[in-house]
Design a protein around this motif. Structure first.
Motif, short mmCIF file in Angstrom:
data_model
loop_
_atom_site.label_atom_id
_atom_site.label_comp_id
_atom_site.label_asym_id
_atom_site.label_seq_id
_atom_site.Cartn_x
_atom_site.Cartn_y
_atom_site.Cartn_z
N ASP A 265 -17.21 -2.49 5.88
CA ASP A 265 -16.10 -2.43 6.83
C ASP A 265 -14.76 -2.67 6.14
OD1 ASP A 265 -17.96 -2.00 8.79
OD2 ASP A 265 -17.92 -4.06 9.57
N THR A 266 -14.72 -3.61 5.19
CA THR A 266 -13.48 -3.91 4.48
C THR A 266 -13.07 -2.75 3.59
OG1 THR A 266 -14.04 -6.27 4.47
CG2 THR A 266 -12.34 -5.55 2.93
N LEU A 267 -14.04 -2.11 2.96
CA LEU A 267 -13.76 -0.96 2.09
C LEU A 267 -13.13 0.17 2.90
CD1 LEU A 267 -14.15 -0.33 -0.91
CD2 LEU A 267 -16.37 0.67 -0.32
N GLU A 268 -13.66 0.43 4.07
CA GLU A 268 -13.11 1.48 4.92
C GLU A 268 -11.69 1.14 5.35
OE1 GLU A 268 -15.92 1.79 8.08
OE2 GLU A 268 -17.41 2.88 6.86
N LEU A 269 -11.44 -0.14 5.64
CA LEU A 269 -10.11 -0.57 6.05
C LEU A 269 -9.11 -0.42 4.90
CD1 LEU A 269 -8.41 -1.84 8.33
CD2 LEU A 269 -9.06 -4.09 7.44
N MET A 270 -9.53 -0.79 3.69
CA MET A 270 -8.65 -0.67 2.52
C MET A 270 -8.28 0.78 2.25
SD MET A 270 -9.91 -3.40 -0.37
CE MET A 270 -11.67 -3.19 -0.20
N ASN A 271 -9.25 1.66 2.34
CA ASN A 271 -8.98 3.08 2.09
C ASN A 271 -8.04 3.66 3.14
OD1 ASN A 271 -10.58 3.11 -0.20
ND2 ASN A 271 -12.41 3.77 0.90
N THR A 272 -8.17 3.19 4.37
CA THR A 272 -7.26 3.62 5.44
C THR A 272 -5.84 3.18 5.15
OG1 THR A 272 -9.02 3.53 7.10
CG2 THR A 272 -6.76 3.47 7.91
N HIS A 273 -5.69 1.95 4.64
CA HIS A 273 -4.35 1.43 4.30
C HIS A 273 -3.68 2.31 3.26
CE1 HIS A 273 -5.33 -2.96 5.69
NE2 HIS A 273 -5.11 -2.13 6.69
N VAL A 274 -4.44 2.72 2.23
CA VAL A 274 -3.88 3.57 1.17
C VAL A 274 -3.54 4.94 1.73
CG1 VAL A 274 -4.34 4.71 -1.02
CG2 VAL A 274 -4.99 2.31 -0.71
N ASP B 174 0.84 -1.20 0.00
CA ASP B 174 0.00 0.00 0.00
C ASP B 174 0.87 1.25 0.00
OD1 ASP B 174 -2.57 -1.20 0.05
OD2 ASP B 174 -2.25 -1.71 2.15
N PHE B 175 0.65 2.11 -1.00
CA PHE B 175 1.37 3.37 -1.08
C PHE B 175 0.38 4.52 -1.11
CE2 PHE B 175 4.69 0.51 -2.31
CZ PHE B 175 5.85 1.12 -1.84
#
Length: 267
Positions: free
Chosen positions: A200-209, A174-175
């Protein structure tokens, strides 16, 4: 003599970082975009190229060769994200993702190989993803398209050995880029059986980016690969735990690794 580098998707994100870094190191860099007119302030030329359009690929590759007389390094960076429950993603969007992330790079490779064979030299770097090493929930299509590029690179490398053309994969984690903005999101449907877990997964993915690593890390890694005489088959660039997740997948039983992923995504 400075090497000539062509980067697909070189107008933003990781591609722009790689191009800018290589430009400062004295490489002759060309980036590409579907809409180059939007990037007139780029420190290196941005040419018109759509990886889904073979004609634009052939024209741009030939334009670079005509101008520079050679093409030393091609970086297949153009790609697009996609999220959603696989059941609910339209088939057209799944095909579109593979057209960009898998078939697009193959078109570019086929376009540049004749020149590299003529030179008896060349390097092709395919930007994949750490997600391509594992099937991630709600990112399954993306994982599959990037995983397919990883595997076909392994085969391609062996087929190109006799021509002194090298090929490798670079899998970023993730960058901090704008990839989330351009990603296809299957809509959150109120009556979907996946609604809560997908949300919930979508929010987590966006946080990672949003909290991802600096893309300059990728730029420096790619530069080192270009300056390596014999690049490895695979490179992984990113946070330690993201790279370590690939090691865990290799050593843990499948069901144990699956449980780790499900716990991480709170499924």
């Amino acid at each position: 003599m400075s090497k000539v580098v062509l980067i697909t998707g070189g107008s933003s994100g990781i591609g722009k970082s790689i191009g800018t870094f290589l430009n400062t190191k004295g490489y002759i860099v060309y980036g590409t975009s579907r809409n180059p007119q939007h990037y007139k302030d780029s420190p290196f030329p941005i040419l018109t190229l759509d990886v889904k359009d073979g004609e634009t690929i052939m024209k741009t590759v030939q334009d670079v060769i005509n101008k520079e007389g050679r093409l030393d390094v091609v970086i297949n960076n153009a790609g697009t994200g996609i999220t959603g429950p696989i059941e609910e993603i339209p088939d057209t969007e799944i095909k579109n993702n593979f057209e960009t992330n898998f078939f697009g790079p193959l078109k570019v490779i086929k376009a540049v190989l004749p020149q590299m064979r003529k030179q008896n030299a060349g390097l092709i770097i395919n930007i994949t993803s750490i997600a391509g090493y594992m099937g991630l929930p709600y990112r399954g299509v993306y994982s599959a398209s990037k995983g397919a590029l990883e595997l076909i690179t392994e085969a391609y490398r062996m087929e190109l050995k006799n021509f002194n053309i090298k090929m490798t994969n670079v899998a970023p984690g993730d960058f901090a880029t704008n990839i989330a903005a351009g990603r296809y999101h299957a809509p959150l449907l109120d009556d979907s059986p996946y609604y809560k877990t997908y949300k919930d997964t979508l929010e987590l993915m966006n946080t990672h980016v949003d909290h991802g690593s600096n893309p300059n890390m990728m730029a420096e890694a790619v530069c080192k690969i270009i300056e390596t005489n014999n690049p490895k088959v695979h490179y992984k660039v990113g946070a330690f735990m993201q790279k370590f997740s690939i090691v865990l997948k290799r050593i843990l039983p499948d069901t144990v690794y699956e449980k780790l992923l499900m716990n991480h995504y709170k499924l």
